[in-house]
Write a protein that holds these residues in place. Sequence first.
Motif, PDB file in Angstrom:
ATOM      1  N   GLU A  23      66.722 143.676  48.954  1.00  0.00           N
ATOM      2  CA  GLU A  23      67.320 143.165  50.236  1.00  0.00           C
ATOM      3  C   GLU A  23      67.666 141.622  50.218  1.00  0.00           C
ATOM      4  O   GLU A  23      66.893 140.835  49.490  1.00  0.00           O
ATOM      5  CB  GLU A  23      66.166 143.225  51.454  1.00  0.00           C
ATOM      6  N   PRO A  24      68.510 140.981  50.592  1.00  0.00           N
ATOM      7  CA  PRO A  24      68.924 139.598  50.659  1.00  0.00           C
ATOM      8  C   PRO A  24      67.861 138.683  51.381  1.00  0.00           C
ATOM      9  O   PRO A  24      67.484 139.306  52.639  1.00  0.00           O
ATOM     10  CB  PRO A  24      70.391 139.314  51.270  1.00  0.00           C
ATOM     11  N   LYS A  25      67.486 137.645  50.934  1.00  0.00           N
ATOM     12  CA  LYS A  25      66.529 136.803  51.405  1.00  0.00           C
ATOM     13  C   LYS A  25      67.107 135.484  51.713  1.00  0.00           C
ATOM     14  O   LYS A  25      67.610 134.755  50.889  1.00  0.00           O
ATOM     15  CB  LYS A  25      65.212 136.589  50.594  1.00  0.00           C
ATOM     16  N   ASN A  26      67.151 134.926  53.025  1.00  0.00           N
ATOM     17  CA  ASN A  26      67.636 133.772  53.450  1.00  0.00           C
ATOM     18  C   ASN A  26      66.792 132.646  52.819  1.00  0.00           C
ATOM     19  O   ASN A  26      65.667 132.745  52.962  1.00  0.00           O
ATOM     20  CB  ASN A  26      67.845 133.442  54.901  1.00  0.00           C
ATOM     21  N   LEU A  27      67.522 131.626  52.314  1.00  0.00           N
ATOM     22  CA  LEU A  27      66.616 130.422  51.568  1.00  0.00           C
ATOM     23  C   LEU A  27      66.224 129.358  52.389  1.00  0.00           C
ATOM     24  O   LEU A  27      65.220 128.610  52.245  1.00  0.00           O
ATOM     25  CB  LEU A  27      67.539 129.680  50.700  1.00  0.00           C
ATOM     26  N   GLY A  28      66.353 129.676  54.008  1.00  0.00           N
ATOM     27  CA  GLY A  28      65.674 128.914  55.066  1.00  0.00           C
ATOM     28  C   GLY A  28      66.204 127.510  55.228  1.00  0.00           C
ATOM     29  O   GLY A  28      67.293 127.231  54.763  1.00  0.00           O
ATOM     30  N   ASP A  29      65.201 127.001  56.169  1.00  0.00           N
ATOM     31  CA  ASP A  29      65.701 125.588  56.664  1.00  0.00           C
ATOM     32  C   ASP A  29      65.879 124.446  55.708  1.00  0.00           C
ATOM     33  O   ASP A  29      66.444 123.500  56.101  1.00  0.00           O
ATOM     34  CB  ASP A  29      64.904 125.246  57.957  1.00  0.00           C
TER      35      ASP A  29
END
Length: 64
Positions: A23-29
């Motif tokens: 599952e892809p994980k967003n690298l965040g703010d």
Amino acid sequence: MSDSKGLSDLYLIDVNDDGIFREPKNLGDKINTEGKETFPYVSDSGRLYFVSDGHIGLGGLYIL
């Protein structure tokens, strides 16, 4: 994607030993802004480089 922070975000995707994508994980703010983060490149030393138009400066795209 539903967890997108801006116009285009960078994600991390692990690949299993059998070649199946996880599952892809967003690298965040710290990485993604309300703008566009594009052209990701990982150097031989493992450092991530990308360009962004969402960081305040003189305008245009910045290598981060």
